[in-house]
Design an enzyme around this catalytic site. Structure first.
Site, short mmCIF file in Angstrom:
data_model
loop_
_atom_site.label_atom_id
_atom_site.label_comp_id
_atom_site.label_asym_id
_atom_site.label_seq_id
_atom_site.Cartn_x
_atom_site.Cartn_y
_atom_site.Cartn_z
CG ASN A 93 -1.67 1.27 1.44
OD1 ASN A 93 -1.75 2.09 0.52
ND2 ASN A 93 -2.23 1.45 2.62
CD1 TRP A 94 3.71 1.29 -2.77
CD2 TRP A 94 3.46 2.30 -4.75
NE1 TRP A 94 4.47 0.61 -3.68
CE2 TRP A 94 4.33 1.21 -4.91
CE3 TRP A 94 3.15 3.08 -5.86
CZ2 TRP A 94 4.93 0.88 -6.13
CZ3 TRP A 94 3.73 2.76 -7.09
CH2 TRP A 94 4.61 1.67 -7.22
CE LYS A 95 0.19 3.16 4.82
NZ LYS A 95 0.31 3.23 6.27
N GLY A 155 3.17 -1.02 4.14
CA GLY A 155 3.16 0.39 3.78
C GLY A 155 4.57 0.84 3.41
N GLY A 156 5.25 1.48 4.35
CA GLY A 156 6.56 2.10 4.10
C GLY A 156 7.55 1.20 3.35
#
Ligand code: 13P
Length: 255
Positions: free
Chosen positions: A12-14, A238-239
């Site tokens: 999830n690259w946000k 994420g990160g």
């Protein structure tokens, strides 16, 4: 017996990686991650980078794409939103629903999340429903109750014959972006609690087909241990999904 669930490695690259960075990411990542059908890789780029990601992934059907959020209406005067139909038209196969940042930064309720899950299922896409408790809720020993409350409106609207389309991600809010990961024991316990809820609602066979991912400070160094826990069917990252080499190591950790 239900077939074993294939591991899912999702990034999830946000609000990171615009179109040119997305293209650069995949140029690197696809060289590092060999095609394979023993696991599913999925990315959730920002909507504006979706086309660049899709273009970069030509010829790699083993890598799926999704969007980070949708609105439940089909079209109309909803500035800033995207519909499921548009996401599908753009090539999305999955949709993140109820991510902790949608709930806690943007005030999305579990009822709104359920409406989104309904819209995603109706369009034939896969909802990746995110649930998880805050640190205060965990300290108050309410982690399982909070996750049950988040699941309840969704389980009410998802029928037993379609629950196999659902993916759930357990993402404790206190572990997201903090560098603090749930212990393997915590992850196992919470995944088992989610599975119990599913079994109570749908029976064991239908419930056991639903993959449950763990998310929250997953890194190349802890991914293998988390994924080795019974009931942890993959990770939502994420990160660490922003770095091609790092995410390729997480994919390898799935075995
Ligand atoms: P981090 O991996 O950055 O903690 O984020 C997890 C997450 O929210 C994935 O959806």
């Amino acid at each position: 017996m239900t077939a074993p669930r294939k591991p899912i490695l999702a990034g999830n690259w946000k609000m990171n990686h615009g179109p040119s960075q997305a293209a650069r990411f995949f140029a690197d990542f696809l060289n590092l991650a060999e095609p394979g059908d023993d696991r599913t890789i999925a990315f959730f780029p920002p909507a504006i980078s979706f086309a660049a990601a899709r273009e970069a992934l030509q010829g790699r059907p083993d890598v799926r794409l999704g969007v980070q959020n949708v609105y439940w209406e089909e079209s109309g005067a909803f500035t800033g939103e995207l519909s499921v139909g548009m996401a599908k038209d753009a090539g999305a196969e999955l949709v993140l629903v109820g991510h902790s940042e949608r709930r806690h930064v943007f005030g999305e309720t579990s009822e709104e999340t359920a409406r989104k899950v309904r819209a995603v299922l109706d369009a034939g896409l896969v909802p990746v429903l995110c649930v998880g408790e805050t640190i205060d809720e965990r300290r108050a020993e309410r982690a399982e109750a909070v996750v049950a409350e988040q699941l309840a409106p969704v389980l009410e609207i998802v029928r037993a014959d379609e629950v196999g389309e659902l993916v759930i991600a357990y993402e404790p809010v206190w572990a997201i972006g903090t560098g603090v990961t749930a212990t393997p024991d915590d992850a196992r316990t919470m995944h088992a609690a989610v599975r119990e809820r599913l079994r109570a609602a749908y029976g064991a066979e239908a419930a056991d087909a639903v993959p449950i991912l763990y998310g929250g400070s997953v890194k190349p160094d802890n991914a293998a241990e988390l994924m080795s826990q019974p009931g942890v069917d993959g990770v939502l990252v994420g990160g660490a999904s922003l770095d091609a080499a790092g995410f390729a190591r997480i994919v390898k950790a799935a075995g």
